[in-house]
Design an enzyme around this catalytic site. Sequence first.
Site, PDB file in Angstrom:
ATOM      1  N   SER A   1      49.428 -59.024 -16.610  1.00 37.18           N
ATOM      2  CA  SER A   1      49.460 -60.429 -17.007  1.00 37.18           C
ATOM      3  C   SER A   1      49.044 -61.318 -15.844  1.00 37.18           C
ATOM      4  O   SER A   1      49.265 -60.983 -14.674  1.00 37.18           O
ATOM      5  CB  SER A   1      50.899 -60.778 -17.419  1.00 37.18           C
ATOM      6  OG  SER A   1      51.074 -62.167 -17.506  1.00 37.18           O
TER       7      SER A   1
ATOM      8  N   TYR B   1      60.735 -60.569 -16.515  1.00 41.16           N
ATOM      9  CA  TYR B   1      59.577 -60.095 -17.285  1.00 41.16           C
ATOM     10  C   TYR B   1      58.336 -60.043 -16.401  1.00 41.16           C
ATOM     11  O   TYR B   1      57.646 -59.030 -16.316  1.00 41.16           O
ATOM     12  CB  TYR B   1      59.320 -61.015 -18.494  1.00 41.16           C
ATOM     13  CG  TYR B   1      57.921 -60.869 -19.045  1.00 41.16           C
ATOM     14  CD1 TYR B   1      57.596 -59.802 -19.864  1.00 41.16           C
ATOM     15  CD2 TYR B   1      56.918 -61.780 -18.714  1.00 41.16           C
ATOM     16  CE1 TYR B   1      56.294 -59.646 -20.339  1.00 41.16           C
ATOM     17  CE2 TYR B   1      55.631 -61.636 -19.179  1.00 41.16           C
ATOM     18  CZ  TYR B   1      55.328 -60.563 -19.994  1.00 41.16           C
ATOM     19  OH  TYR B   1      54.036 -60.401 -20.449  1.00 41.16           O
TER      20      TYR B   1
ATOM     21  N   LYS C   1      55.882 -56.833 -14.666  1.00 37.55           N
ATOM     22  CA  LYS C   1      54.411 -56.702 -14.653  1.00 37.55           C
ATOM     23  C   LYS C   1      53.926 -56.407 -13.235  1.00 37.55           C
ATOM     24  O   LYS C   1      53.043 -55.579 -13.026  1.00 37.55           O
ATOM     25  CB  LYS C   1      53.749 -57.982 -15.182  1.00 37.55           C
ATOM     26  CG  LYS C   1      53.992 -58.238 -16.659  1.00 37.55           C
ATOM     27  CD  LYS C   1      53.301 -57.200 -17.525  1.00 37.55           C
ATOM     28  CE  LYS C   1      53.620 -57.344 -18.998  1.00 37.55           C
ATOM     29  NZ  LYS C   1      53.221 -56.173 -19.802  1.00 37.55           N
TER      30      LYS C   1
END
Length: 339
Positions: free
Chosen positions: A126, A151, A155
């Site tokens: 991301s 989150y 990544k």
Amino acid sequence: MRTILVTGGTGFIGTHTAVALQQKGYNVVIADNLSNSNEDSVDRIEKITGIRAEFIKVDLSKELECKLLFETHNNIEGIINFAAFKAVGESCEKPIEYYKNNLGILLNILENMKKHNIKYIVHSSSCTVYGQPDKLPIKEDSPTQFAESPYGNTKQMAEDILHFTTQTNNIKAIALRYFNPIGAHDSGIIGELPNGIPNNLMPFITQTAIGKRKALTVFGNDYPTPDGTCIRDYIHVVDLAEAHVVAMDRFFENKNKSNLEYFNIGTGNGFSVLEVIKSFEKTSGIKLNYVIGPRRAGDIIQIWADTQYAEKELGWKAKKTLDQMTLSSWNWEKELSKK
Ligand code: UFG
């Protein structure tokens, strides 16, 4: 026919990628625990391509379940890993669950790749790894910054795990750093199915327009941008799906320059929240009910991709316009409301 395992394959990006892979002649095996998607995605994919993908309901964060999948499928040559929890806000409330799930899945997959001599993995990363960049557009070699959420941290950590594991295990990886995926397949048969109240802009817009939500709140209009609202690089999910196919092809064509490669997957254009609303109003013909609210914690001001490296190396470029994105999202919302 080469067989590709698509984990998280019944979800938003997974379904679109399964379609694109099948249309390119790959045999697709879908694995998903259905925690945030529905098995009827497999029917929907078949409706578009005419090809039935094998579906396995499996929780890949569980070592034994993952092991069994690989033991019973010895024809897998490549993996596209979408399986992950993805809600930024929720990750702040449940960090341990996010680390265990998102990193556990990746580690279990890598362990089995090593064991079964599977060489190739495309991993969904991301643009969140960049944080708020000092210089725009952002290039792949720009420094990454500490994540705003667990989150986002998963990544970054996943990229680090791939960095070291690909140095010794005869595994090659490509991390695709997505910008903001929106839109839906032109057929109106697959699209995003957010659970509960959407966190993301596009599903919130379409759900407001269809009457499921009263009004969209624009999170802040006092940012240092031309119209005061935040800017993102929105990318059509069909273009994004295509990038995964091209990344997988790259392995089989032996074009990789290193064991782990990173690519920005965006359009290179930034649009503000108000510009997205304007595009939606134009393509749908609906006046959107929205209010200006306070800033949302953790939002970066603006980001868009430098796409030159992906263009040059992958020979891939996003084709669809913002209007095509907002129109297809709207068509999908209307399709959902028929149910
Ligand atoms: N926004 C609103 N109102 C809403 C929802 C969003 O104004 O109801 C605004 C946000 O403030 C932001 C823009 O719309 O300016 C886009 O927000 P999204 O939530 O759709 O997307 P984000 O850019 O916040 O999040 C995306 C991905 C995440 C990823 C993150 C990294 O969805 O997976 O980028 O920044 F982690």
